[in-house]
Design an enzyme around this catalytic site. Structure first.
Site, PDB file in Angstrom:
ATOM      1  N   HIS A 124      32.056  -6.510  14.844  1.00  0.00           N
ATOM      2  CA  HIS A 124      30.829  -6.053  15.489  1.00  0.00           C
ATOM      3  C   HIS A 124      31.148  -4.764  16.237  1.00  0.00           C
ATOM      4  O   HIS A 124      32.001  -4.770  17.128  1.00  0.00           O
ATOM      5  CB  HIS A 124      30.308  -7.122  16.442  1.00  0.00           C
TER       6      HIS A 124
ATOM      7  N   ASP B  61      29.324 -17.057   9.625  1.00  0.00           N
ATOM      8  CA  ASP B  61      28.731 -15.849  10.185  1.00  0.00           C
ATOM      9  C   ASP B  61      29.151 -15.641  11.639  1.00  0.00           C
ATOM     10  O   ASP B  61      30.030 -16.331  12.160  1.00  0.00           O
ATOM     11  CB  ASP B  61      27.209 -15.870  10.018  1.00  0.00           C
ATOM     12  N   SER B  62      28.509 -14.708  12.297  1.00  0.00           N
ATOM     13  CA  SER B  62      28.841 -14.364  13.683  1.00  0.00           C
ATOM     14  C   SER B  62      28.724 -15.547  14.633  1.00  0.00           C
ATOM     15  O   SER B  62      29.404 -15.602  15.654  1.00  0.00           O
ATOM     16  CB  SER B  62      27.925 -13.239  14.176  1.00  0.00           C
TER      17      SER B  62
END
Length: 186
Positions: free
Chosen positions: A57, A100-101
């Protein structure tokens, strides 16, 4: 999860349902895309395994509190089939699932294309730039299918390719670098 992957693959198969020989209209971007998907589906030259490696990110686009909580190790795997065209460019159909995140499972399926350059005398070394189009679903979006179109880049040698994309976004949303290893099996 099984339903999600089945949906994604069905969507791709419907797009690729026509044989490449049936598409004889004037060259238009959508017709070319459909022809390439169908040809890759009907005439695969190789099979690929996918191993997600990193999601990063972009720190300039996030609050530190968020990035401290996000998962950046996208454990998962995928499978695809691919071909090299007469120009030496890569075409691939793939399905992959990864964490995922938020550490929830995210399936993705799509078609990727990369123009490929071999800048060294060793033909096994290559660089690629292209795009991918497909469908993904996320738990935080209630697993509603979401279409995507993203850039692709790669560096490869022999059967191993390090492939990557960047998901653009706004502050605290998107702006994620995602990379995986693609291993080719003849």
């Amino acid at each position: 999860m099984k339903i999600a992957v089945t949906f994604l693959l069905t969507a791709l198969f419907l797009i690729a349902g026509s044989s490449a020989a049936e598409i004889k209209r004037p060259v238009k971007p959508l017709a070319t895309l459909k022809k390439n998907i169908a040809q890759t589906w009907n005439e695969p030259a190789q099979y690929d395994g996918y191993l997600p490696l990193i999601t990063w990110h972009a720190r300039f686009a996030y609050d530190k509190e968020k990035t401290d909580r996000y998962n950046e190790r996208p454990w998962g795997a995928g499978f695809g089939q691919a071909r090299w065209d007469e120009k030496g460019n890569w075409h691939g159909l793939y399905a992959m699932a990864f964490k995922d995140s938020f550490n929830d499972w995210e399936p993705i399926a799509g078609y990727g294309w990369e123009a490929t350059w071999r800048p060294l005398p060793d033909e096994k070394f290559r660089l690629g730039l292209g795009y991918t189009v497909g469908v993904t679903m996320r738990e935080n979006w209630n697993y509603i299918p979401v279409p995507l179109a993203l850039p692709l880049a790669s560096i490869g040698y022999g059967p191993a390719t390090f492939q990557m994309t960047y998901i653009p976004g706004t502050y605290n949303n998107g702006n994620v670098y995602f990379a995986w290893l693609r291993l080719t099996f003849q």
